[in-house]
Design an enzyme around this catalytic site. Structure first.
Site, short mmCIF file in Angstrom:
data_model
loop_
_atom_site.label_atom_id
_atom_site.label_comp_id
_atom_site.label_asym_id
_atom_site.label_seq_id
_atom_site.Cartn_x
_atom_site.Cartn_y
_atom_site.Cartn_z
CE LYS A 92 -10.44 -7.68 8.54
NZ LYS A 92 -9.67 -7.30 7.34
CD GLU A 147 -2.56 1.13 -4.46
OE1 GLU A 147 -3.62 1.42 -5.07
OE2 GLU A 147 -2.52 0.26 -3.56
CB CYS A 203 -9.13 -3.36 14.71
SG CYS A 203 -9.00 -3.30 12.90
CD GLU A 234 -3.01 0.79 2.32
OE1 GLU A 234 -4.11 0.28 2.04
OE2 GLU A 234 -2.68 1.09 3.49
CD GLU A 271 -11.42 -8.72 4.03
OE1 GLU A 271 -10.75 -7.87 3.43
OE2 GLU A 271 -11.17 -9.06 5.21
CB SER A 317 -5.00 0.94 -1.21
OG SER A 317 -4.05 -0.09 -1.35
CB CYS A 354 -6.69 -2.95 6.02
SG CYS A 354 -6.72 -1.49 7.06
CD GLU A 371 -13.87 -9.48 -4.52
OE1 GLU A 371 -13.94 -8.47 -3.79
OE2 GLU A 371 -14.88 -10.08 -4.95
#
Length: 583
Positions: free
Chosen positions: A367, A291, A512, A288, A370, A328, A308, A375
Site C-alpha cells: 500500500k 462493472e 490481508c 466493481e 500504491e 477491474s 484492490c 496515476e
C-alpha cells in the site's frame, strides 16, 4: 475427506529427553520434540517453508553416537535417542549464536526489530552475555530507494527465509544468494534496488525475516509531523484487517477484535477525524460489482479480476500483462477513500484540500507503493499522503504511553465511517468475492440472497472455486491467495483448462490478515485463520451486511457521484494499469 489410518509401518518410535514419542516417519527431530512440548531454538526454520538447516542453532545430541544434529532437517529413525538439553548441545548452540553476533551490527537499541528480533531473543535465552569473538563486519549499501521496503544486508544472517518465501510462496524470486563464504549475501538480480526489479512489494520477506535485514520503510516521522502541524487537518482510515490483528502487538490473542479501543487510541494520538476503510470497501463493491454485471452482459472481457490488492496488480503488470484488460478498473478502497477525502469530504466540511493530510493504516507494505503510483492523484493532489503498517501504528501508540488494553471503545466519525459486514470481510481471502456476490445477486435479481454466508469461497485453501446462481445463470467464480497460486491459475486459464467469470486475487497468503505489514512472529496459517474468525464474527455482528445497503454510500451517490460507473465515479474511483514486463 478420506481418513488416513497410520500403521506401525508409517510411524517410528524414538526417545527425546527420556520421553518416548511415536511420530510419522517423515517427521524431523524438531517436529517430534514439539509433539512432546519440548522447545528447541530455531532461526532458519519456518513452518510454512522448505527445510534449510543453515543456522545450526537447533542442534541436539544423538545419545547413541554423540553426534550433534541439526534437528530441523534430521529425519527421525526407529529407536533414536535424543538429548535436546545436553551440555554439548547447549554449548554448540551458544557458539553458533556467538559466531552470528561476531559480525552482526551492534545496533540493537536503534534497530526496527528491537524487542521482536529472534536472534536477540535466542541470544538471551541461551545465556549469551558477551561476544567472545571479534569478526570483520560487512559494509553493504542499504537499499532505501523503494517506497515500501528497506533492505540492510549488513544485518542479514543468511537464514534464507526471505529467499524461500519469495520463491516458494510467491514464486516471484526477487531475492537470492550471491557470492560465497564471508562475502555471501542475499540480494536482488544485478544488485539493483528493489524499486527497479520485479518485486511486488508484498512484504512477505519482511514478515519472515528473523532480524532487521528487511523492514518496511517507516512513515511514522511524517505522520507525527502532520499531527503536530496546526495547519494540517489529519484524517486517518483504518483497514478492516487491522481490527483483528493489532491487538497482538499488545499481547492479546490473535483474532481479538479491538476496533473500539483502536479508535480511542487514534483519538489520543491527535487525529482530527477517524474513518473506516470499510466505508470505501462498500463503495468498491458498488463500482466493481456493477462493472462485473456489465462484463457478464458481454460488454467487456471475462474473467474479471479484482483490483484492490496492489501487490497482485504489480505482479500482473510485470508477469501477465496480457490480463490487464481483465482487471477491474476500480481503485482499491484505500485510494478511493483518500480521493474522496480531498474532494467530497473537503467540500462538505469546507476545508481546503491542500491542508488535508490523509493517513491509511494498512496490513500491507504494498500500500506504501500504491500511494506513490503516478496515476493516484485524481483529487488534484497526491491522494494518500502516508501509509502506516499495523506494526507502525502500534509503535506510535506505544510511544505515547497509551495503555491500549484499558481503553474504552470509541466510534468512527460520521460521513465516511459507516460500513457494513461486507466491507469488513475484505480483510480476508474470499471476502471481496463474498461481498461482491451479496450485492450482485440482489442488484441483478431484485430478490434477497437466500443466505449471506457464502462458505463456498471461504477457507485457507490456495484456490477455491464455486458456481453461483445469478438470475438463472451460473456464474463461475474463483478465489486465490498467494502469488504462486495466482500464477498457476492464470496459466490454466490461458491454456483453456479452466474458465471463470469472476476471480478474486490476494497477493499475501490468507489475504490481508496475512499482509506484509502485520504483527511479526505470528506468520503461520493458524494465526491467520484466527484473525479471519475475528473478521467473520464482526461481519455477523453487524446489523447491515450488504454494501448496497450502507446509508452513507447511498447518500454519497445521491449527493456527489450520481450512480455507480457514472462519469464522476469513473474520474474519482477508477484507474488504469501499465505493462512493466521490461523490468
Amino acid at each position: 475427506m478420506d481418513t488416513v489410518m497410520l500403521t506401525h509401518k508409517d510411524t517410528v518410535s524414538l526417545t527425546i529427553d527420556g520421553q518416548e514419542v511415536e511420530v510419522e516417519k517423515e517427521s524431523t527431530v524438531l517436529e517430534a520434540a514439539r509433539e512432546l512440548g519440548i522447545e528447541i531454538p530455531t532461526l532458519c526454520y519456518h513452518k510454512e517453508l522448505t527445510l534449510f538447516g543453515s543456522c545450526r542453532v537447533c542442534e541436539v545430541e544423538d545419545e547413541k553416537n554423540g553426534q550433534l544434529l541439526a534437528s530441523c532437517v534430521t529425519p527421525v529413525t526407529e529407536g533414536m535417542k535424543i538429548r535436546t538439553n545436553s551440555a554439548r548441545a547447549r554449548r554448540a548452540r551458544r557458539m553458533n549464536v556467538e559466531l552470528l553476533l561476531a559480525n552482526h551490527p551492534n545496533e540493537c537499541l536503534t534497530c526496527d526489530r528491537n524487542g521482536t528480533c529472534e536472534l536477540q531473543e535466542i541470544a538471551y535465552d541461551l545465556g549469551v552475555h558477551e561476544i567472545r569473538f571479534e569478526g570483520e563486519t560487512r559494509e553493504h549499501p542499504i537499499d532505501t530507494e523503494g517506497p515500501s521496503l528497506k533492505r540492510d544486508p549488513n544485518k542479514c544472517i543468511l537464514c534464507g527465509r526471505c529467499v524461500r518465501v519469495c520463491d516458494e510462496i510467491q514464486e516471484v524470486a526477487a531475492l537470492d544468494f550471491t557470492e560465497r563464504g564471508f562475502n555471501s549475501t542475499v540480494t536482488t538480480a544485478f544488485d539493483l534496488p528493489q524499486s527497479e526489479i520485479n518485486c511486488t512489494n508484498c512484504g512477505q520477506c519482511a514478515v519472515v525475516c528473523p532480524v532487521g535485514a528487511i523492514t518496511e520503510v517507516s512513515e511514522i516521522g511524517n505522520v507525527w509531523s502532520a499531527l503536530e502541524d496546526e495547519d494540517k487537518h489529519v484524517v486517518v482510515q483504518v483497514a478492516p484487517a487491522i481490527q483483528a490483528s493489532i491487538g497482538e502487538e499488545f499481547d492479546m490473542e490473535p483474532g481479538t477484535v479491538v476496533t473500539g479501543q483502536l479508535i480511542t487510541a487514534l483519538e489520543e494520538l491527535g487525529f482530527d477525524k477517524i474513518f473506516s476503510t470499510e466505508f470505501t470497501a462498500d463503495l468498491t463493491i458498488l463500482e466493481e460489482g456493477n462493472e462485473l454485471l456489465k462484463r457478464i452482459k458481454g460488454q467487456k472481457k471475462l474473467p474479471q479480476f479484482t483490483s484492490c490488492c496492489p501487490g497482485w496488480i504489480k505482479y500482473c503488470e510485470h508477469n501477465h500483462p496480457e490480463y490487464l484488460d481483465h482487471l477491474s478498473t476500480a481503485k482499491s478502497p484505500q485510494q478511493m477513500f483518500s480521493t474522496l477525502a480531498k474532494t467530497y469530504y473537503a467540500e462538505k466540511e469546507d476545508i481546503d484540500p491542500e491542508n488535508i493530510f490523509t493517513v491509511a493504516i494498512m496490513p500491507c507494505t504494498a500500500k506504501k507503493y500504491e500511494k506513490e503510483r503516478e496515476e493516484m492523484d485524481d483529487s488534484g493532489y497526491q491522494d494518500t499522503d502516508a501509509v502506516l503498517t499495523t506494526r507502525e501504528a502500534a509503535r506510535m501508540i506505544k510511544e505515547m504511553g497509551i495503555q491500549f488494553d484499558e481503553l474504552p471503545d470509541g466510534k468512527y466519525d460520521k460521513m465516511m465511517g459507516a460500513h457494513t459486514g461486507a466491507g469488513t470481510i475484505f480483510g480476508t481471502t474470499g471476502g471481496v468475492m463474498e461481498a461482491a456476490l451479496r450485492t450482485a445477486y440482489e442488484v441483478l435479481t431484485d430478490d434477497e440472497l437466500p443466505r449471506l454466508d457464502l462458505t463456498e469461497v471461504r477457507g485457507m485453501d490456495g484456490l477455491r472455486d464455486a458456481n453461483i446462481q445469478l438470475d438463472g445463470e451460473s456464474i463461475k467464480v474463483a478465489v486465490v491467495h498467494g502469488l504462486r497460486n495466482a500464477g498457476e491459475l492464470l496459466d490454466k486459464i490461458k491454456a483453456g483448462e479452466v474458465e471463470y467469470d469472476f476471480v478474486e486475487v490476494m497477493a499475501c497468503p490468507g489475504g490481508c490478515v496475512g499482509g506484509g505489514g502485520q504483527p511479526l512472529n505470528s506468520t503461520t496459517m493458524d494465526v491467520k485463520a484466527k484473525r479471519t474468525e475475528g473478521i467473520y464474527q464482526t461481519d455477523k455482528d453487524n446489523t447491515i451486511r450488504k454494501s448496497h445497503e450502507n446509508p452513507q454510500i447511498l447518500k454519497l451517490y445521491e449527493d456527489y457521484l450520481g450512480e455507480p460507473l457514472s462519469k464522476e465515479a469513473h474520474h474519482l474511483l477508477h484507474t488504469t494499469y501499465k505493462e512493466r514486463s521490461e523490468n
